[in-house]
Scaffold this motif. Structure first.
Motif, PDB file in Angstrom:
ATOM      1  N   ASN A 203       0.835  -1.212   0.000  1.00  0.00           N
ATOM      2  CA  ASN A 203       0.000   0.000   0.000  1.00  0.00           C
ATOM      3  C   ASN A 203       0.865   1.254   0.000  1.00  0.00           C
ATOM      4  OD1 ASN A 203      -2.352  -1.518   0.078  1.00  0.00           O
ATOM      5  ND2 ASN A 203      -2.504  -1.467   2.310  1.00  0.00           N
ATOM      6  N   TYR A 204       1.968   1.188   0.739  1.00  0.00           N
ATOM      7  CA  TYR A 204       2.909   2.317   0.789  1.00  0.00           C
ATOM      8  C   TYR A 204       3.508   2.572  -0.594  1.00  0.00           C
ATOM      9  CZ  TYR A 204       7.399   4.629   1.839  1.00  0.00           C
ATOM     10  OH  TYR A 204       8.485   5.467   1.851  1.00  0.00           O
ATOM     11  N   ILE A 205       3.856   1.514  -1.311  1.00  0.00           N
ATOM     12  CA  ILE A 205       4.396   1.661  -2.667  1.00  0.00           C
ATOM     13  C   ILE A 205       3.375   2.347  -3.570  1.00  0.00           C
ATOM     14  CG2 ILE A 205       5.189   0.424  -4.724  1.00  0.00           C
ATOM     15  CD1 ILE A 205       6.293  -1.755  -2.890  1.00  0.00           C
ATOM     16  N   VAL A 206       2.116   1.927  -3.466  1.00  0.00           N
ATOM     17  CA  VAL A 206       1.052   2.526  -4.283  1.00  0.00           C
ATOM     18  C   VAL A 206       0.977   4.027  -4.013  1.00  0.00           C
ATOM     19  CG1 VAL A 206      -1.440   2.632  -4.675  1.00  0.00           C
ATOM     20  CG2 VAL A 206      -0.303   0.409  -4.469  1.00  0.00           C
ATOM     21  N   LYS A 207       1.039   4.413  -2.756  1.00  0.00           N
ATOM     22  CA  LYS A 207       0.960   5.838  -2.401  1.00  0.00           C
ATOM     23  C   LYS A 207       2.087   6.631  -3.046  1.00  0.00           C
ATOM     24  CE  LYS A 207      -1.292   5.346   2.129  1.00  0.00           C
ATOM     25  NZ  LYS A 207      -1.134   5.557   3.593  1.00  0.00           N
ATOM     26  N   LEU A 208       3.319   6.142  -2.900  1.00  0.00           N
ATOM     27  CA  LEU A 208       4.455   6.903  -3.429  1.00  0.00           C
ATOM     28  C   LEU A 208       4.375   7.038  -4.947  1.00  0.00           C
ATOM     29  CD1 LEU A 208       7.655   5.942  -1.401  1.00  0.00           C
ATOM     30  CD2 LEU A 208       5.854   7.578  -0.887  1.00  0.00           C
ATOM     31  N   LEU A 209       4.054   5.955  -5.623  1.00  0.00           N
ATOM     32  CA  LEU A 209       3.968   6.023  -7.084  1.00  0.00           C
ATOM     33  C   LEU A 209       2.836   6.949  -7.517  1.00  0.00           C
ATOM     34  CD1 LEU A 209       4.591   2.289  -8.108  1.00  0.00           C
ATOM     35  CD2 LEU A 209       6.226   4.186  -8.092  1.00  0.00           C
ATOM     36  N   SER A 210       1.722   6.922  -6.781  1.00  0.00           N
ATOM     37  CA  SER A 210       0.583   7.785  -7.112  1.00  0.00           C
ATOM     38  C   SER A 210       0.939   9.250  -6.895  1.00  0.00           C
ATOM     39  CB  SER A 210      -0.632   7.414  -6.253  1.00  0.00           C
ATOM     40  OG  SER A 210      -1.047   6.093  -6.508  1.00  0.00           O
ATOM     41  N   TYR A 211       1.592   9.545  -5.785  1.00  0.00           N
ATOM     42  CA  TYR A 211       1.992  10.924  -5.502  1.00  0.00           C
ATOM     43  C   TYR A 211       2.966  11.452  -6.555  1.00  0.00           C
ATOM     44  CZ  TYR A 211       0.086  10.042  -0.825  1.00  0.00           C
ATOM     45  OH  TYR A 211      -0.725   9.727   0.237  1.00  0.00           O
ATOM     46  N   GLU A 319      11.059  11.604   3.111  1.00  0.00           N
ATOM     47  CA  GLU A 319      10.955  12.442   4.314  1.00  0.00           C
ATOM     48  C   GLU A 319      11.427  13.875   4.077  1.00  0.00           C
ATOM     49  OE1 GLU A 319      14.125  12.253   7.573  1.00  0.00           O
ATOM     50  OE2 GLU A 319      14.176  10.203   6.798  1.00  0.00           O
ATOM     51  N   TYR A 320      12.016  14.137   2.898  1.00  0.00           N
ATOM     52  CA  TYR A 320      12.492  15.489   2.588  1.00  0.00           C
ATOM     53  C   TYR A 320      11.552  16.213   1.622  1.00  0.00           C
ATOM     54  CZ  TYR A 320      16.498  12.580   3.812  1.00  0.00           C
ATOM     55  OH  TYR A 320      17.326  11.654   4.406  1.00  0.00           O
ATOM     56  N   LEU A 321      10.480  15.527   1.215  1.00  0.00           N
ATOM     57  CA  LEU A 321       9.561  16.091   0.232  1.00  0.00           C
ATOM     58  C   LEU A 321       8.339  16.698   0.922  1.00  0.00           C
ATOM     59  CD1 LEU A 321       9.884  13.211  -2.397  1.00  0.00           C
ATOM     60  CD2 LEU A 321      10.769  15.551  -2.627  1.00  0.00           C
ATOM     61  N   GLY A 322       7.256  16.873   0.159  1.00  0.00           N
ATOM     62  CA  GLY A 322       6.043  17.480   0.687  1.00  0.00           C
ATOM     63  C   GLY A 322       5.330  16.595   1.684  1.00  0.00           C
ATOM     64  N   SER A 323       4.268  17.114   2.284  1.00  0.00           N
ATOM     65  CA  SER A 323       3.593  16.450   3.390  1.00  0.00           C
ATOM     66  C   SER A 323       3.017  15.083   3.027  1.00  0.00           C
ATOM     67  CB  SER A 323       2.487  17.349   3.942  1.00  0.00           C
ATOM     68  OG  SER A 323       1.544  17.664   2.928  1.00  0.00           O
ATOM     69  N   SER A 324       2.542  14.919   1.787  1.00  0.00           N
ATOM     70  CA  SER A 324       1.971  13.622   1.413  1.00  0.00           C
ATOM     71  C   SER A 324       3.034  12.528   1.491  1.00  0.00           C
ATOM     72  CB  SER A 324       1.365  13.674   0.006  1.00  0.00           C
ATOM     73  OG  SER A 324       2.332  14.083  -0.948  1.00  0.00           O
ATOM     74  N   PHE A 325       4.237  12.828   1.002  1.00  0.00           N
ATOM     75  CA  PHE A 325       5.331  11.862   1.073  1.00  0.00           C
ATOM     76  C   PHE A 325       5.789  11.651   2.518  1.00  0.00           C
ATOM     77  CE2 PHE A 325       5.641  13.123  -3.376  1.00  0.00           C
ATOM     78  CZ  PHE A 325       5.919  11.925  -4.006  1.00  0.00           C
ATOM     79  N   VAL A 326       5.918  12.744   3.246  1.00  0.00           N
ATOM     80  CA  VAL A 326       6.360  12.657   4.642  1.00  0.00           C
ATOM     81  C   VAL A 326       5.387  11.816   5.458  1.00  0.00           C
ATOM     82  CG1 VAL A 326       6.712  13.976   6.770  1.00  0.00           C
ATOM     83  CG2 VAL A 326       7.655  14.817   4.612  1.00  0.00           C
ATOM     84  N   ASN A 327       4.100  12.048   5.274  1.00  0.00           N
ATOM     85  CA  ASN A 327       3.090  11.318   6.035  1.00  0.00           C
ATOM     86  C   ASN A 327       3.069   9.837   5.669  1.00  0.00           C
ATOM     87  OD1 ASN A 327       2.298  13.627   7.401  1.00  0.00           O
ATOM     88  ND2 ASN A 327       0.683  14.125   5.931  1.00  0.00           N
ATOM     89  N   ALA A 328       3.212   9.552   4.382  1.00  0.00           N
ATOM     90  CA  ALA A 328       3.241   8.154   3.950  1.00  0.00           C
ATOM     91  C   ALA A 328       4.459   7.437   4.527  1.00  0.00           C
ATOM     92  CB  ALA A 328       3.256   8.070   2.427  1.00  0.00           C
ATOM     93  N   ASP A 329       5.590   8.129   4.526  1.00  0.00           N
ATOM     94  CA  ASP A 329       6.812   7.581   5.083  1.00  0.00           C
ATOM     95  C   ASP A 329       6.630   7.252   6.564  1.00  0.00           C
ATOM     96  OD1 ASP A 329       9.977   7.329   4.715  1.00  0.00           O
ATOM     97  OD2 ASP A 329       9.631   8.386   6.606  1.00  0.00           O
ATOM     98  N   ASP A 331       3.697   6.905   8.229  1.00  0.00           N
ATOM     99  CA  ASP A 331       2.638   5.921   8.450  1.00  0.00           C
ATOM    100  C   ASP A 331       3.152   4.495   8.311  1.00  0.00           C
ATOM    101  OD1 ASP A 331       0.793   7.867   8.954  1.00  0.00           O
ATOM    102  OD2 ASP A 331      -0.098   7.849   6.935  1.00  0.00           O
ATOM    103  N   PHE A 332       4.086   4.297   7.379  1.00  0.00           N
ATOM    104  CA  PHE A 332       4.604   2.941   7.219  1.00  0.00           C
ATOM    105  C   PHE A 332       5.788   2.664   8.136  1.00  0.00           C
ATOM    106  CE2 PHE A 332       7.322  -0.301   5.213  1.00  0.00           C
ATOM    107  CZ  PHE A 332       6.458  -1.375   5.366  1.00  0.00           C
ATOM    108  N   TYR A 333       6.876   3.416   7.958  1.00  0.00           N
ATOM    109  CA  TYR A 333       8.088   3.117   8.721  1.00  0.00           C
ATOM    110  C   TYR A 333       7.957   3.496  10.201  1.00  0.00           C
ATOM    111  CZ  TYR A 333      10.389   2.115   4.315  1.00  0.00           C
ATOM    112  OH  TYR A 333      10.730   1.562   3.109  1.00  0.00           O
ATOM    113  N   GLY A 334       7.227   4.573  10.485  1.00  0.00           N
ATOM    114  CA  GLY A 334       7.053   4.986  11.878  1.00  0.00           C
ATOM    115  C   GLY A 334       6.010   4.164  12.604  1.00  0.00           C
ATOM    116  N   LYS A 335       4.806   4.084  12.034  1.00  0.00           N
ATOM    117  CA  LYS A 335       3.702   3.395  12.712  1.00  0.00           C
ATOM    118  C   LYS A 335       3.741   1.880  12.529  1.00  0.00           C
ATOM    119  CE  LYS A 335       0.265   7.161  12.643  1.00  0.00           C
ATOM    120  NZ  LYS A 335      -1.071   7.566  12.143  1.00  0.00           N
ATOM    121  N   VAL A 336       3.755   1.426  11.276  1.00  0.00           N
ATOM    122  CA  VAL A 336       3.649  -0.008  11.011  1.00  0.00           C
ATOM    123  C   VAL A 336       4.893  -0.768  11.472  1.00  0.00           C
ATOM    124  CG1 VAL A 336       3.411  -1.767   9.206  1.00  0.00           C
ATOM    125  CG2 VAL A 336       2.064   0.342   9.088  1.00  0.00           C
TER     126      VAL A 336
END
Length: 679
Positions: A203-211, A319-329, A331-336
């Motif tokens: 799911n994380y991969i899908v987010k990054l590619l979509s963004y 983690e150095y990009l906009g909020s959508s990338f930061v949040n996705a990063d 949500d996966f590496y921090g939370k999951v």
């Protein structure tokens, strides 16, 4: 920075620039250990970790932005507050070309979230376009080299380090890399938790590619294909246990031999993209991986490999990009993966990034402001006392031959010591930092570090170089240099008390010093001689005896359950466990030497000096930790969990039992003939 962290595979890890330097504030550093701080509901022989640390753990719950919070973390957080002052001062500096302005501009660019959102992927597009333009396998090899010039390292790292068998010279190296999950085991294990993590990763991969502009249907399709590709990579990766073996990972060849030995990859095009010439010699850490990697790439659709490179770039930079990338990063590496509940304040994150890029420049300011010279003087004396304690124990060993003892004493005497900060500071003149683009500063920093690495290849090793910054709360032993290094930041309570009694200092920083020295004699460090060369200097019989004794530690730690049905990995953590146990024994001997001939040492806080020694040691490993982080660290960290770093080594020491009146009926008691007695 995520893409600058490969150095930790090599080392066993703990003039004023802004105005006028102010001397460090002189404050009394006195430990406050007392009986009142101990958990009287638990007997020392039942669970010493809980006996010593329960009150600290209750008083220090895990912050939402942390996956673990312990004494190390507490000191690191205090350190961030100290560094915050330095960054605030640098942020106001407008002197063109000054190092302070570079620090300030880098930091301010990371704090300007509006500009980061507006910029989007603009300054990352040259890299993404380079990937998109790949049409052939030759283009692919060149593009991988190009990515490496920014220290973006899909498939493998290419870097410089001391030659393991000629430690005076730097050599080029290749080391496996490129997985998105923390370890190969995350791909290969099939338990319920692992399967859930795999699902979330896709799911994380899908987010990054979509963004990044991929339509959702394609993003889902490529997510599955990229995951399958990474799964195959994981299957050919060496395990972390294999990577601990310095002989298995030393495979030096002539540079030109890459063409014949690993012929499925176009090395000429790779070095063309790298803008470097083929090295005269190169070490391949994982030979079978490199051969199978080339085959895997050749058997995979070029479109899938391109999408993998695109994902790798986005993942490394998220983690150095906009909020959508930061949040996705997060949500996966921090939370999951780690179980965190919230992101840390942005100023801390950006401060850490700038620390990675301008580490020694910031370290110089840190030392000027916070490190008292007398701490270095006292540490020098402590180190030599610890060295003397180890020498005494070596002499008394009943299992090692005199032949090996002589060489061991020679290696011990040859260990060099670095305390506080480097004698020579790095020059950051050629690092271009801009005021208006955070991602450009990240890329420039990566390029700067890459060029620094490349400049070492084929050159003599600079013995003055440090591999940690002064502001780092840690220490390390470098086997190729046979050196121990203690950055300024760790020389603070609870590790080091400038005005503390000897029992506490020997139990805390003394054990840390002895721990790092012991790494020169652990299951891997002992394979290096006094000059830092990989060399067999033990007799075969001594090696067998050593292995027999260390196997007791392996078996002991393998029996510890860390969570549910998951056990500690005694083989993987062996080097650190040897260093913990050796550190305790050596520092305790050094402490007894230090107080020899003195009057009986008085109790403090209702505790004897021997009790204070062991409690000070236990205090540095006090920690609270989330369940997901327990799992991650057990799979990826060669250090045992804090609880095991206390309850594991201590029951192997008779002095520990004597200090607390623990008898053979205690829960943690180990029979004398079953204890691990090594150093």
């Amino acid at each position: 920075m995520k893409h600058l962290n490969f150095k930790n595979i090599l080392y066993v890890p703990l003039a004023a620039l802004i105005g006028c330097a102010t001397p460090p504030t002189e404050t009394k550093q006195i430990p406050t250990l007392s009986v009142a701080q101990l958990n009287q509901d638990v007997k020392p022989g039942e669970n010493f970790y809980a006996y010593a640390n329960t009150h600290w753990m209750k008083a220090n719950p895990i912050p939402d932005d942390k996956s673990r919070y312990g004494s190390f973390d507490e000191l690191a957080e205090n350190n961030k507050e100290q560094l915050k002052v330095i960054f605030q001062e640098a942020s106001k500096n407008n002197t063109p070309g000054s190092i302070a302005k570079k620090i300030g501009d880098f930091y301010n660019s990371g704090m300007d979230t509006i500009a980061i959102e507006e910029e989007g992927l603009k300054n990352l597009m040259p890299i993404l376009n380079k990937i998109e333009q790949i049409d052939t396998s030759d283009d692919l090899a060149a593009a991988i080299g190009y990515l490496h010039t920014y220290q973006l390292a899909p498939f493998f790292y290419y870097f410089a380090s001391a030659d393991k068998m000629n430690s005076d010279m730097n050599i080029a190296n290749i080391y496996q890399n490129g997985l998105g999950l923390p370890d190969r085991d995350y791909y290969l294990q099939t338990d319920e938790q692992s399967e859930e993590i795999k699902k979330e990763y896709k799911n994380y991969i899908v987010k990054l590619l979509s963004y990044a502009g991929e339509d959702e249907a394609n993003a889902v399709t490529y997510s599955n294909k990229i995951y399958d590709f990474e799964y195959k990579m994981a299957d050919i990766f060496y395990t972390r246990l294999q990577n601990r073996d310095p002989h298995l990972t030393y495979n030096k060849i002539e540079g030109n031999a890459l063409y014949s030995t690993y012929a499925d990859f176009n090395w000429s095009k790779y070095f063309e993209g790298l803008q470097q010439s083929m090295p005269t010699e190169i070490n391949i850490y994982q030979t079978s991986y490199l051969k199978n990697m080339s085959k895997l790439i050749g058997e995979t659709s070029l479109d899938v490999v391109k999408e993998y490179l695109k994902l790798y770039t986005l993942r490394s930079m998220s983690e150095y990009l906009g909020s959508s990338f930061v949040n996705a990063d997060f949500d996966f590496y921090g939370k999951v993966i780690q179980g965190k509940k919230s992101k840390e304040p942005r100023w801390k994150t950006v401060q850490g990034v700038v620390n990675s890029g301008l580490g020694e420049a910031i370290g110089q300011l840190y030392v000027d402001k916070y490190f008292p010279p007398k701490a270095k003087v006292r540490m020098d004396a402590l180190v030599e006392n610890i060295r003397g304690g180890f020498a005494k124990r070596l002499k008394q060993l009943d299992w090692m031959s005199n032949e090996t003892k002589v060489l061991a004493q020679d290696k011990l005497a040859a260990i060099s010591v670095k305390i506080g900060y480097p004698n020579q500071w790095r020059d950051y003149t050629s690092l271009d930092i801009v005021a208006d683009s955070y991602i450009q500063n990240i890329l420039n920093s990566g390029s700067f570090e890459f060029n620094y690495e490349m400049s070492k290849i084929g050159k003599p090793v600079d013995k003055e170089v440090w591999h940690m910054n002064p502001q780092t709360v840690n220490a390390y032993y470098n086997p190729s240099a046979n050196e121990i290094v203690f950055p300024a930041a760790i020389l603070q309570p609870p590790f080091f008390y400038m005005d503390g009694d000897d029992a506490v200092n020997y139990g805390a920083i003394g054990v840390v010093i002895a721990h790092e020295i012991t790494h020169g004699f652990d299951d891997q460090g002992a394979k290096y001689d006094k000059k830092g060369n990989l060399n067999t200097w033990w007799t075969e019989e001594d090696t067998e005896k050593f292995n027999s004794r260390t196997q007791r530690l392996v078996d002991q730690f393998n029996n510890y359950v860390v969570i549910d049905t998951m056990h500690a990995n005694g083989e993987f953590t062996l080097g650190e466990n040897i260093a913990d146990l050796g550190g305790l024994n050596i520092s305790y001997t050094a402490y007894l030497n230090a107080i020899s001939g003195q009057e009986p040492i008085a109790e403090i806080g209702g505790l004897t000096d021997k009790q204070r020694f062991f409690l000070a040691y236990s205090a540095i490993w006090a920690q609270n930790i989330r369940e997901k982080e327990i799992v991650r660290r057990t799979k990826t960290d060669p250090h045992s969990l804090g609880k095991l770093r206390v309850n594991g080594p201590l029951p192997n020491m008779q002095e520990f039992y004597d200090a607390f009146g623990i008898d053979e009926n205690a829960e943690i008691y180990i029979k004398p003939d079953e204890r691990a007695l090594i150093w």
